[in-house]
Motif scaffolding. Structure first.
Motif: not given
Ligand SMILES: [Zn+2]
Length: 471
Positions: A1-2, A333, A337, A414, A416
């Motif tokens: 995702m990130t 996105h 985050d 992290h 999200h």
């Molecule tokens: Zn994210």
């Protein structure tokens, strides 16, 4: 995702300034969230009786109290108050004792030293172990006398033949104990002094941290915590504080004579953060519920907290199109985050129902919360879930639901975080957070009678202060 591998953006200087009181902010952040508030607050009250505690503790316990003193001396907030205490104890002796000449051999004062017990103190004025025994066993309450504080003064009144007639000791500015000989034994009395409560005003401009400025403005540790707590829904004290931010507070000062012996509640406050001014007024409704509202009667409490992780760095913002770091394709996105070390607690943004606590593809370990019918929040890439958080359950605002991790499609630890309104993803950072109920309509008039004079007083105090500064 990130991704968290991107070079972090350089922080503006103000960020570094704001980050400088990390220890203070850490404890502060704990208080921003209601579920922990009470616990942390209690700790402070126990550490420092001067700090606005309504409760008056029993006779201080020697062991416990030496620990307290240690902690107090570590705290810059307590030092001044502590030394003032001792001075005061010496100045204001009990009238009947002070009225008699100091040379009167029947009056004797002993200051408790290190290692002293009631027996050693009694023996210093020639009283026997039997007397100690009789005193302690005279009543349940009198037993408390055996718990002594270093520095505590015991004023003895002896008979012609050196027997104990009475004993008086001041435990704090607010509490003293008296023992008097009776036909049957000893009569133990505890006296509590009720301080006068006055409204006080404080003003400060932040140039390093809120804590430093608040202390300089004369606010106690507890009041500073309260202040941060009151504005915690509007201001992120870890991220938003800037040099030049300003605060004003009207609070209750507890005084005996000319001396402040503690502080009470914040009655009203104003906080200007990056040019935007927030107001707060304490109000007790007809049912006795206490809450803070802005000057117009809107609740300070929001349905959602601003950031689900404390001391996280925003590593990626909400966007409708960006290059995905792993898939290497332009992708929207749909969340924010927050980069933070593995294991950092994640909090529920609001009260809600857990509609998922489990794995969800590239999101990894994920929690989805439903808040009422309109709102939904999602927390992804978690290392694990907090105990008791499971699909179908419910959570309270601020409750820890899980921990930062890097499960699923993720390049580093992290969170999200996604925020949905009526099924549509919105930017949680730009979202105007919905507030709790404003003041009830039938109480509005009564509220304004409280709010208006407080706001006017702050205006006036500030004007006076600015005028004085100009001279
Ligand atoms: Zn994210």
């Amino acid at each position: 995702m990130t991704s968290t591998t991107k070079a972090p953006p350089l922080y503006p200087k103000t960020h570094i300034i704001a980050a400088s009181g990390v220890a203070a902010l850490l404890s502060l952040a704990l208080l921003v969230f209601p579920s922990r508030e009470v616990e942390a607050k209690k700790t402070f009250l126990n550490l420092d009786m001067d700090n606005g505690s309504e409760q008056v503790q029993g006779l201080p316990n020697t062991a416990a109290d030496s620990t307290d003193q240690q902690v107090e001396s570590d705290s810059p907030f307590a030092q001044i108050e502590g030394s003032a205490d001792t001075q005061n104890a010496q100045q204001s002796a009990e009238p009947e004792v002070a009225a008699t000449p100091v040379e009167d051999p029947r009056n004797k004062t002993v200051t408790v030293g290190n290692g002293d017990t009631l027996s050693t103190v009694f023996s210093k004025v020639g009283l026997s172990a039997n007397t100690v025994h009789d005193v302690i066993n005279s009543s349940k309450e009198a037993k408390q006398l055996s718990r002594l504080n270093v520095g505590q003064e015991l004023q003895f009144r002896l008979s012609e033949d050196g027997q104990l007639e009475g004993l008086h000791s001041k435990l704090s500015d607010l509490e003293s104990v008296t023992l008097s000989k009776t036909d049957k034994g000893y009569d133990f009395k505890r006296e509590l002094v009720k301080p006068d409560v006055r409204d006080a005003y404080a003003h400060g401009v932040i140039n390093s941290s809120l804590f430093v400025s608040a202390k300089r403005a004369g606010l106690s540790h507890n009041l500073t915590m309260d202040l941060a707590n009151i504005f915690g829904y509007d201001i992120d004290f870890a991220m938003d504080i800037r040099e030049g931010d300003e605060f004003e507070v009207i609070y209750q000062d507890k005084v005996i004579g000319d001396k402040t012996v503690g502080t009470g509640n914040i009655l009203s406050a104003r906080f200007t953060n990056r040019g935007k001014t927030f107001t707060a007024v304490r109000y007790t409704d007809k049912q006795g519920n206490v809450s803070y509202y802005d000057a117009d009667g809107n609740s300070m409490r929001k349905a959602f907290i601003r950031t689900p992780v404390d001391f996280a760095r925003i590593s990626s913002r909400f966007s409708n199109g960006r290059k995905h770091p792993i898939l290497n394709k332009i992708r929207a996105h749909k969340g924010v985050d927050y980069a933070a070390p593995r294991g950092t607690p994640i909090k529920a943004a609001g009260d809600g129902k857990v509609i998922l606590a489990g794995r969800k593809g590239g999101y990894g370990n994920t929690i989805v919360l439903q808040h009422g019918s309109r709102y939904r929040t999602l927390y992804a890439h978690m290392q694990g879930f907090a105990k008791g958080v499971r699909t179908g359950g419910s959570v309270k605002q601020g409750q820890i639901i899980g921990y930062i991790g890097t499960t699923g499609l993720s390049t580093g630890p992290h969170l999200h975080y996604e925020f949905q309104v009526n099924g549509t993803h919105v930017d949680p950072l730009s979202q105007k957070l919905p507030m709790s109920d404003p003041i009830a309509r039938q109480e509005k008039q009564r509220f304004m009678q409280v709010s208006k004079p407080l706001m006017a007083r702050m205006d006036q105090e500030k004007a006076t202060m600015l005028a004085l500064n100009k001279r």
